[in-house]
Design an enzyme around this catalytic site. Structure first.
Site, short mmCIF file in Angstrom:
data_model
loop_
_atom_site.label_atom_id
_atom_site.label_comp_id
_atom_site.label_asym_id
_atom_site.label_seq_id
_atom_site.Cartn_x
_atom_site.Cartn_y
_atom_site.Cartn_z
N SER A 1 -9.45 1.59 3.01
CA SER A 1 -8.63 2.42 2.14
C SER A 1 -7.58 1.62 1.36
O SER A 1 -6.95 2.15 0.43
CB SER A 1 -7.92 3.49 2.96
OG SER A 1 -7.09 2.92 3.96
N SER B 1 -9.80 -0.91 7.09
CA SER B 1 -9.24 -0.69 5.76
C SER B 1 -8.50 -1.86 5.14
O SER B 1 -8.10 -1.79 3.99
CB SER B 1 -8.33 0.53 5.77
OG SER B 1 -9.10 1.71 5.87
N LYS C 1 0.84 -1.20 0.00
CA LYS C 1 0.00 0.00 0.00
C LYS C 1 0.87 1.25 0.00
O LYS C 1 1.89 1.31 0.68
CB LYS C 1 -0.91 -0.02 1.23
CG LYS C 1 -1.93 1.11 1.29
CD LYS C 1 -2.84 0.93 2.49
CE LYS C 1 -3.90 2.00 2.56
NZ LYS C 1 -4.84 1.79 3.70
#
Length: 446
Positions: free
Chosen positions: A142, A166, A71
Protein backbone atom coordinates in the site's frame (compact mmCIF):
# COMPACT_ATOMS: atom_id res chain seq x y z
CA UNK A 1 10.27 10.56 -14.93
CA UNK A 2 13.82 9.78 -13.91
CA UNK A 3 15.03 6.50 -12.54
CA UNK A 4 16.19 5.75 -8.99
CA UNK A 5 18.92 7.88 -7.52
CA UNK A 6 17.31 10.78 -5.72
CA UNK A 7 17.30 14.52 -6.40
CA UNK A 8 20.04 15.71 -8.76
CA UNK A 9 21.19 12.10 -9.18
CA UNK A 10 22.60 11.85 -5.66
CA UNK A 11 23.59 8.37 -4.52
CA UNK A 12 23.86 7.29 -0.89
CA UNK A 13 22.73 9.85 1.63
CA UNK A 14 26.06 9.44 3.41
CA UNK A 15 27.77 10.94 0.35
CA UNK A 16 25.71 14.14 0.40
CA UNK A 17 28.05 17.05 1.09
CA UNK A 18 27.03 18.58 4.41
CA UNK A 19 26.09 22.20 4.17
CA UNK A 20 26.04 22.17 0.38
CA UNK A 21 22.42 23.27 0.58
CA UNK A 22 20.06 24.07 3.40
CA UNK A 23 17.03 21.94 4.05
CA UNK A 24 14.89 24.81 2.80
CA UNK A 25 16.78 24.95 -0.50
CA UNK A 26 16.50 21.20 -0.96
CA UNK A 27 12.78 21.34 -0.27
CA UNK A 28 12.40 24.16 -2.78
CA UNK A 29 14.12 22.02 -5.41
CA UNK A 30 11.97 19.03 -4.49
CA UNK A 31 8.80 21.11 -4.70
CA UNK A 32 9.78 22.30 -8.18
CA UNK A 33 10.39 18.72 -9.23
CA UNK A 34 7.04 17.69 -7.78
CA UNK A 35 5.35 20.40 -9.82
CA UNK A 36 6.91 18.91 -12.95
CA UNK A 37 5.96 15.32 -12.09
CA UNK A 38 2.52 15.79 -10.59
CA UNK A 39 -0.29 15.00 -11.00
CA UNK A 40 0.89 12.32 -13.45
CA UNK A 41 2.99 10.56 -10.82
CA UNK A 42 0.21 10.51 -8.23
CA UNK A 43 2.62 10.29 -5.29
CA UNK A 44 2.60 13.63 -3.44
CA UNK A 45 -0.62 14.23 -1.48
CA UNK A 46 0.22 17.24 0.71
CA UNK A 47 3.30 19.47 0.88
CA UNK A 48 4.53 20.04 4.43
CA UNK A 49 5.07 23.49 5.91
CA UNK A 50 8.72 24.29 6.49
CA UNK A 51 9.96 23.93 10.06
CA UNK A 52 12.82 25.72 11.87
CA UNK A 53 14.99 22.67 11.19
CA UNK A 54 14.69 23.35 7.47
CA UNK A 55 16.45 26.73 7.60
CA UNK A 56 19.96 25.37 7.94
CA UNK A 57 20.73 27.12 11.23
CA UNK A 58 20.54 24.02 13.41
CA UNK A 59 23.42 21.58 13.88
CA UNK A 60 23.76 19.22 10.94
CA UNK A 61 22.70 15.69 11.79
CA UNK A 62 23.60 12.39 10.08
CA UNK A 63 20.72 12.85 7.63
CA UNK A 64 21.45 16.46 6.67
CA UNK A 65 20.76 16.79 2.97
CA UNK A 66 18.02 14.16 3.00
CA UNK A 67 14.63 15.02 1.55
CA UNK A 68 12.03 12.70 3.06
CA UNK A 69 8.52 11.69 2.03
CA UNK A 70 6.03 10.20 4.48
CA UNK A 71 3.18 7.80 3.73
CA UNK A 72 -0.13 9.55 4.33
CA UNK A 73 -1.10 7.22 7.20
CA UNK A 74 1.84 8.57 9.26
CA UNK A 75 1.39 11.88 11.09
CA UNK A 76 3.26 14.96 9.88
CA UNK A 77 2.76 18.10 11.94
CA UNK A 78 0.45 20.56 10.25
CA UNK A 79 -0.85 18.11 7.63
CA UNK A 80 -3.99 15.97 7.54
CA UNK A 81 -3.50 12.21 7.97
CA UNK A 82 -5.76 11.18 5.10
CA UNK A 83 -4.93 7.44 4.84
CA UNK A 84 -6.05 7.48 1.20
CA UNK A 85 -9.61 8.01 2.45
CA UNK A 86 -10.19 11.69 3.27
CA UNK A 87 -13.48 12.36 5.04
CA UNK A 88 -13.70 8.71 6.15
CA UNK A 89 -10.87 8.96 8.66
CA UNK A 90 -10.10 11.87 10.99
CA UNK A 91 -8.19 14.02 8.51
CA UNK A 92 -7.73 17.09 10.68
CA UNK A 93 -4.25 18.60 10.63
CA UNK A 94 -2.00 16.70 13.01
CA UNK A 95 -0.66 18.55 16.04
CA UNK A 96 2.69 16.75 16.04
CA UNK A 97 4.88 14.40 14.04
CA UNK A 98 4.77 10.66 14.45
CA UNK A 99 7.75 9.45 16.49
CA UNK A 100 9.51 8.05 13.40
CA UNK A 101 9.16 11.37 11.56
CA UNK A 102 10.33 13.34 14.59
CA UNK A 103 13.45 11.18 14.88
CA UNK A 104 14.28 11.75 11.22
CA UNK A 105 13.85 15.50 11.57
CA UNK A 106 16.09 15.49 14.63
CA UNK A 107 18.72 13.72 12.54
CA UNK A 108 18.61 16.49 9.95
CA UNK A 109 16.06 15.25 7.40
CA UNK A 110 13.75 17.75 5.68
CA UNK A 111 10.16 16.57 5.12
CA UNK A 112 8.68 17.32 1.70
CA UNK A 113 5.19 16.06 2.55
CA UNK A 114 2.88 13.08 2.64
CA UNK A 115 2.73 10.42 -0.05
CA UNK A 116 -0.13 8.39 -1.47
CA UNK A 117 -1.38 5.11 -0.05
CA UNK A 118 -3.79 2.43 -1.17
CA UNK A 119 -7.02 3.33 0.67
CA UNK A 120 -6.64 2.72 4.44
CA UNK A 121 -3.30 1.06 3.59
CA UNK A 122 -5.49 -1.97 2.84
CA UNK A 123 -4.36 -3.13 -0.59
CA UNK A 124 -1.24 -3.80 -2.62
CA UNK A 125 -2.04 -2.15 -5.96
CA UNK A 126 -1.88 1.63 -5.47
CA UNK A 127 -4.06 2.24 -8.55
CA UNK A 128 -3.83 6.05 -8.37
CA UNK A 129 -0.01 6.09 -8.47
CA UNK A 130 2.15 5.63 -11.57
CA UNK A 131 5.16 3.32 -11.66
CA UNK A 132 8.16 5.40 -12.81
CA UNK A 133 10.25 2.30 -13.48
CA UNK A 134 7.86 0.66 -15.92
CA UNK A 135 4.85 2.63 -17.17
CA UNK A 136 1.63 0.66 -17.42
CA UNK A 137 2.48 -1.64 -14.49
CA UNK A 138 1.24 -1.18 -10.94
CA UNK A 139 3.35 0.77 -8.46
CA UNK A 140 2.45 -1.76 -5.76
CA UNK A 141 1.10 -0.93 -2.37
CA UNK A 142 0.00 0.00 0.00
CA UNK A 143 3.04 2.34 0.24
CA UNK A 144 2.69 3.14 -3.45
CA UNK A 145 3.52 6.83 -3.23
CA UNK A 146 6.59 6.16 -1.08
CA UNK A 147 8.15 3.79 -3.62
CA UNK A 148 7.13 5.82 -6.66
CA UNK A 149 8.47 9.07 -5.18
CA UNK A 150 11.85 7.46 -4.52
CA UNK A 151 11.95 5.79 -7.95
CA UNK A 152 11.11 9.08 -9.67
CA UNK A 153 13.78 10.99 -7.74
CA UNK A 154 11.21 13.17 -5.99
CA UNK A 155 12.64 12.31 -2.55
CA UNK A 156 15.79 10.57 -1.36
CA UNK A 157 13.90 8.25 0.98
CA UNK A 158 10.41 7.68 2.32
CA UNK A 159 8.57 6.08 5.18
CA UNK A 160 5.98 3.41 4.49
CA UNK A 161 4.00 0.90 6.49
CA UNK A 162 4.08 -2.86 6.08
CA UNK A 163 1.33 -5.18 7.38
CA UNK A 164 1.46 -7.86 4.70
CA UNK A 165 4.20 -6.62 2.38
CA UNK A 166 3.31 -2.95 1.87
CA UNK A 167 6.91 -1.69 1.97
CA UNK A 168 8.54 -4.59 0.13
CA UNK A 169 5.91 -5.05 -2.61
CA UNK A 170 6.01 -1.47 -3.97
CA UNK A 171 9.79 -1.41 -3.57
CA UNK A 172 10.02 -4.52 -5.76
CA UNK A 173 7.51 -3.15 -8.29
CA UNK A 174 9.31 0.20 -8.63
CA UNK A 175 12.88 -1.12 -8.54
CA UNK A 176 13.95 0.44 -5.24
CA UNK A 177 14.96 -0.83 -1.79
CA UNK A 178 12.62 -1.39 1.16
CA UNK A 179 12.98 -2.79 4.67
CA UNK A 180 10.26 -4.06 7.00
CA UNK A 181 11.79 -4.04 10.49
CA UNK A 182 11.25 -6.41 13.39
CA UNK A 183 7.77 -5.82 14.78
CA UNK A 184 7.99 -3.48 17.76
CA UNK A 185 11.44 -2.10 16.89
CA UNK A 186 10.11 1.08 15.23
CA UNK A 187 7.49 3.17 17.00
CA UNK A 188 3.92 3.21 15.71
CA UNK A 189 3.04 6.34 17.71
CA UNK A 190 1.29 8.70 15.32
CA UNK A 191 0.61 5.97 12.73
CA UNK A 192 -2.96 5.08 11.78
CA UNK A 193 -3.60 1.42 12.57
CA UNK A 194 -4.63 -1.21 10.06
CA UNK A 195 -3.97 -4.43 12.01
CA UNK A 196 -2.60 -3.93 15.51
CA UNK A 197 -0.61 -7.17 15.79
CA UNK A 198 0.94 -6.97 12.31
CA UNK A 199 1.67 -3.29 11.55
CA UNK A 200 5.23 -2.02 11.10
CA UNK A 201 6.83 1.17 9.75
CA UNK A 202 9.81 0.84 7.41
CA UNK A 203 12.09 2.75 5.07
CA UNK A 204 12.15 2.88 1.27
CA UNK A 205 15.18 4.33 -0.54
CA UNK A 206 17.12 4.20 -3.79
CA UNK A 207 20.05 2.25 -2.31
CA UNK A 208 20.64 -0.13 0.57
CA UNK A 209 22.99 2.39 2.18
CA UNK A 210 20.23 5.01 2.21
CA UNK A 211 17.74 2.50 3.58
CA UNK A 212 20.14 1.46 6.34
CA UNK A 213 20.72 5.05 7.49
CA UNK A 214 17.03 5.87 7.69
CA UNK A 215 16.22 2.53 9.36
CA UNK A 216 18.85 3.04 12.05
CA UNK A 217 17.51 6.50 12.91
CA UNK A 218 13.89 5.40 13.33
CA UNK A 219 14.74 2.19 15.20
CA UNK A 220 14.53 2.16 19.00
CA UNK A 221 12.21 1.92 21.97
CA UNK A 222 9.45 4.50 22.38
CA UNK A 223 7.63 4.59 25.75
CA UNK A 224 4.68 6.41 24.14
CA UNK A 225 3.92 3.36 21.97
CA UNK A 226 2.48 0.40 23.92
CA UNK A 227 3.62 -1.97 21.15
CA UNK A 228 7.22 -0.74 21.22
CA UNK A 229 9.73 -3.42 22.24
CA UNK A 230 11.93 -2.24 25.14
CA UNK A 231 14.51 -4.87 24.17
CA UNK A 232 15.17 -3.27 20.79
CA UNK A 233 18.91 -2.91 20.22
CA UNK A 234 21.10 -1.99 17.30
CA UNK A 235 23.01 -4.88 15.76
CA UNK A 236 26.45 -3.60 14.78
CA UNK A 237 28.18 -6.99 14.64
CA UNK A 238 29.61 -7.61 11.15
CA UNK A 239 28.11 -10.42 9.11
CA UNK A 240 30.75 -13.12 8.43
CA UNK A 241 32.20 -13.43 4.94
CA UNK A 242 30.87 -16.97 4.74
CA UNK A 243 27.33 -15.90 5.50
CA UNK A 244 24.96 -18.86 5.70
CA UNK A 245 22.11 -18.36 3.23
CA UNK A 246 18.97 -20.36 3.91
CA UNK A 247 17.27 -21.74 0.79
CA UNK A 248 13.67 -22.74 1.44
CA UNK A 249 12.78 -26.21 0.23
CA UNK A 250 9.15 -25.09 0.06
CA UNK A 251 9.95 -22.43 -2.55
CA UNK A 252 10.90 -25.15 -5.02
CA UNK A 253 7.30 -26.40 -4.84
CA UNK A 254 5.73 -22.96 -5.19
CA UNK A 255 4.39 -21.56 -8.47
CA UNK A 256 6.88 -18.90 -9.64
CA UNK A 257 7.26 -17.06 -12.91
CA UNK A 258 10.18 -18.67 -14.82
CA UNK A 259 12.08 -15.39 -15.14
CA UNK A 260 11.71 -14.71 -11.42
CA UNK A 261 12.90 -18.22 -10.61
CA UNK A 262 15.90 -17.81 -12.91
CA UNK A 263 16.77 -14.51 -11.23
CA UNK A 264 16.49 -16.10 -7.75
CA UNK A 265 18.75 -18.99 -8.74
CA UNK A 266 21.25 -16.56 -10.26
CA UNK A 267 21.25 -14.54 -7.03
CA UNK A 268 21.97 -17.64 -4.97
CA UNK A 269 24.75 -18.71 -7.31
CA UNK A 270 26.30 -15.25 -7.22
CA UNK A 271 26.18 -15.14 -3.41
CA UNK A 272 27.80 -18.56 -3.24
CA UNK A 273 30.53 -17.48 -5.65
CA UNK A 274 31.04 -14.42 -3.42
CA UNK A 275 31.80 -16.63 -0.42
CA UNK A 276 28.38 -17.39 1.05
CA UNK A 277 27.31 -20.91 1.97
CA UNK A 278 23.92 -22.16 0.81
CA UNK A 279 22.01 -24.24 3.37
CA UNK A 280 18.70 -26.02 2.67
CA UNK A 281 15.93 -25.00 5.10
CA UNK A 282 12.50 -26.48 5.71
CA UNK A 283 9.60 -24.37 6.99
CA UNK A 284 6.53 -26.65 6.70
CA UNK A 285 4.11 -23.89 7.76
CA UNK A 286 5.35 -21.43 5.15
CA UNK A 287 2.89 -22.35 2.33
CA UNK A 288 -0.13 -21.58 4.53
CA UNK A 289 1.34 -18.65 6.44
CA UNK A 290 0.32 -15.88 4.05
CA UNK A 291 -3.32 -16.93 4.21
CA UNK A 292 -3.06 -16.90 8.01
CA UNK A 293 -1.60 -13.39 7.93
CA UNK A 294 -4.37 -12.27 5.60
CA UNK A 295 -7.14 -13.59 7.83
CA UNK A 296 -5.75 -11.87 10.92
CA UNK A 297 -5.22 -8.68 8.93
CA UNK A 298 -8.83 -8.65 7.73
CA UNK A 299 -10.22 -9.39 11.18
CA UNK A 300 -8.20 -6.68 12.89
CA UNK A 301 -8.87 -4.13 10.13
CA UNK A 302 -12.62 -4.77 10.49
CA UNK A 303 -12.27 -4.13 14.21
CA UNK A 304 -10.23 -0.94 13.65
CA UNK A 305 -12.89 0.48 11.31
CA UNK A 306 -15.93 -1.28 12.75
CA UNK A 307 -17.50 1.84 14.25
CA UNK A 308 -17.95 3.20 10.73
CA UNK A 309 -19.26 -0.01 9.19
CA UNK A 310 -22.43 1.73 8.01
CA UNK A 311 -20.27 4.00 5.83
CA UNK A 312 -18.02 1.37 4.26
CA UNK A 313 -19.99 1.06 1.01
CA UNK A 314 -20.51 4.78 0.48
CA UNK A 315 -16.99 5.92 1.37
CA UNK A 316 -14.57 3.14 0.36
CA UNK A 317 -13.67 1.32 -2.87
CA UNK A 318 -15.07 -2.15 -3.49
CA UNK A 319 -11.79 -4.01 -2.93
CA UNK A 320 -11.34 -2.51 0.54
CA UNK A 321 -14.99 -3.14 1.45
CA UNK A 322 -14.66 -6.81 0.47
CA UNK A 323 -11.72 -7.28 2.82
CA UNK A 324 -13.41 -5.45 5.67
CA UNK A 325 -16.56 -7.52 5.23
CA UNK A 326 -14.53 -10.72 5.20
CA UNK A 327 -12.88 -9.68 8.44
CA UNK A 328 -16.20 -8.84 10.09
CA UNK A 329 -17.55 -12.30 9.22
CA UNK A 330 -14.63 -14.37 10.51
CA UNK A 331 -15.29 -16.56 13.53
CA UNK A 332 -13.02 -17.00 16.53
CA UNK A 333 -11.99 -20.54 15.58
CA UNK A 334 -10.76 -19.45 12.14
CA UNK A 335 -8.69 -16.59 13.52
CA UNK A 336 -7.34 -18.84 16.29
CA UNK A 337 -6.13 -21.31 13.65
CA UNK A 338 -4.50 -18.45 11.75
CA UNK A 339 -2.65 -17.36 14.89
CA UNK A 340 -1.60 -20.97 15.46
CA UNK A 341 0.06 -20.90 12.03
CA UNK A 342 2.07 -17.91 13.19
CA UNK A 343 3.17 -19.79 16.29
CA UNK A 344 4.22 -22.82 14.27
CA UNK A 345 6.14 -20.73 11.73
CA UNK A 346 7.86 -18.85 14.56
CA UNK A 347 9.09 -22.13 16.08
CA UNK A 348 10.26 -23.40 12.69
CA UNK A 349 12.03 -20.14 11.93
CA UNK A 350 13.80 -20.07 15.30
CA UNK A 351 15.13 -23.56 14.61
CA UNK A 352 16.22 -22.56 11.10
CA UNK A 353 18.17 -19.55 12.35
CA UNK A 354 20.36 -21.84 14.41
CA UNK A 355 21.84 -23.04 11.11
CA UNK A 356 21.56 -19.98 8.84
CA UNK A 357 22.04 -16.22 9.11
CA UNK A 358 19.34 -15.13 6.65
CA UNK A 359 16.90 -16.53 4.08
CA UNK A 360 16.93 -15.36 0.46
CA UNK A 361 13.85 -15.75 -1.74
CA UNK A 362 12.03 -13.69 -4.38
CA UNK A 363 10.04 -10.74 -3.09
CA UNK A 364 7.25 -11.56 -5.55
CA UNK A 365 6.57 -14.91 -7.26
CA UNK A 366 5.38 -13.05 -10.36
CA UNK A 367 6.48 -10.20 -12.57
CA UNK A 368 5.09 -6.73 -11.91
CA UNK A 369 1.39 -6.93 -12.85
CA UNK A 370 -0.16 -4.79 -15.55
CA UNK A 371 -2.30 -1.98 -14.13
CA UNK A 372 -6.01 -2.79 -14.21
CA UNK A 373 -5.67 -6.56 -14.42
CA UNK A 374 -7.24 -8.67 -11.67
CA UNK A 375 -5.02 -11.68 -12.32
CA UNK A 376 -1.33 -12.16 -13.04
CA UNK A 377 0.51 -15.02 -14.72
CA UNK A 378 2.51 -17.18 -12.32
CA UNK A 379 4.21 -19.94 -14.25
CA UNK A 380 1.59 -21.79 -16.30
CA UNK A 381 -1.32 -20.51 -14.23
CA UNK A 382 -2.99 -17.23 -13.37
CA UNK A 383 -3.53 -16.04 -9.82
CA UNK A 384 -5.42 -13.11 -8.25
CA UNK A 385 -3.02 -10.17 -8.07
CA UNK A 386 -3.29 -9.59 -4.32
CA UNK A 387 -2.79 -13.27 -3.49
CA UNK A 388 0.26 -13.47 -5.73
CA UNK A 389 1.91 -10.27 -4.53
CA UNK A 390 1.63 -11.15 -0.84
CA UNK A 391 2.44 -14.86 -1.06
CA UNK A 392 6.14 -14.47 -0.20
CA UNK A 393 5.83 -11.34 1.97
CA UNK A 394 2.91 -11.98 4.35
CA UNK A 395 4.52 -14.88 6.28
CA UNK A 396 7.17 -12.57 7.77
CA UNK A 397 4.52 -10.15 9.06
CA UNK A 398 2.80 -13.09 10.72
CA UNK A 399 5.94 -13.85 12.74
CA UNK A 400 7.23 -10.27 13.04
CA UNK A 401 10.69 -10.95 11.57
CA UNK A 402 12.63 -8.34 9.55
CA UNK A 403 12.61 -8.62 5.77
CA UNK A 404 13.92 -6.41 2.99
CA UNK A 405 13.61 -6.20 -0.78
CA UNK A 406 16.45 -5.23 -3.10
CA UNK A 407 16.28 -4.93 -6.92
CA UNK A 408 18.21 -7.58 -8.83
CA UNK A 409 17.71 -6.65 -12.45
CA UNK A 410 14.70 -6.68 -14.76
CA UNK A 411 12.62 -9.10 -16.78
CA UNK A 412 12.63 -9.26 -20.59
CA UNK A 413 10.18 -6.33 -20.74
CA UNK A 414 12.22 -4.11 -18.43
CA UNK A 415 10.12 -4.55 -15.28
CA UNK A 416 12.10 -4.79 -12.00
CA UNK A 417 12.60 -8.08 -10.16
CA UNK A 418 13.31 -7.90 -6.44
CA UNK A 419 14.94 -10.37 -4.06
CA UNK A 420 13.84 -10.63 -0.45
CA UNK A 421 16.20 -11.17 2.49
CA UNK A 422 14.67 -12.36 5.78
CA UNK A 423 16.51 -12.37 9.10
CA UNK A 424 16.04 -13.37 12.72
CA UNK A 425 14.21 -11.03 15.08
CA UNK A 426 16.29 -7.84 15.55
CA UNK A 427 18.61 -9.15 12.83
CA UNK A 428 18.30 -6.11 10.57
CA UNK A 429 22.10 -5.90 10.38
CA UNK A 430 22.60 -9.25 8.59
CA UNK A 431 19.55 -8.59 6.41
CA UNK A 432 20.95 -5.27 5.20
CA UNK A 433 24.45 -6.72 4.82
CA UNK A 434 23.20 -9.44 2.46
CA UNK A 435 21.04 -6.91 0.61
CA UNK A 436 24.21 -4.85 0.14
CA UNK A 437 25.99 -7.88 -1.30
CA UNK A 438 23.15 -8.52 -3.73
CA UNK A 439 23.18 -4.87 -4.77
CA UNK A 440 26.96 -4.92 -5.29
CA UNK A 441 26.93 -8.17 -7.29
CA UNK A 442 25.00 -6.39 -10.08
CA UNK A 443 22.93 -9.31 -11.32
CA UNK A 444 21.56 -7.47 -14.33
CA UNK A 445 23.70 -9.49 -16.70
CA UNK A 446 22.74 -12.89 -15.26
Amino acid sequence: MSGPGGLDGLGAIAAVARGAATGAALLSDAAARAEALEPDLGALVHTAPETPADDGDSDLGPLAGLVLGVKEIISVEGLPRTCGAPHFVDDAARSQDATAVARLREAGAAVLGTLSSHVLAFGVIGPATANPAVPGRIAGGSSSGSAAAVAAGLVHAALGSDTGGSVRIPAACCGVVGLKPTRGSVSLAGVAALAWSLDTVGAIAATVADCRLVSEVIRGYDPTDPASDPNTTRSDAPTPAEVRIGVLDEIHQEAIDPQVRTRWEAALEALEADGARLVPVRLPSFPEANEGNGLILCAEAAAVHGEQQSRWHEALPADVVRRLELGSELDAVTTARARRLGTLLTWELRAAFRDVDVLVLPTLPCRVPVLGRRQVAVGDDKEPVTAALTRFTGPWNLVGAPAGSVPTGVDDEGAPIGMQVVGPWHGEGPVLDVMTRLEALDLRGH
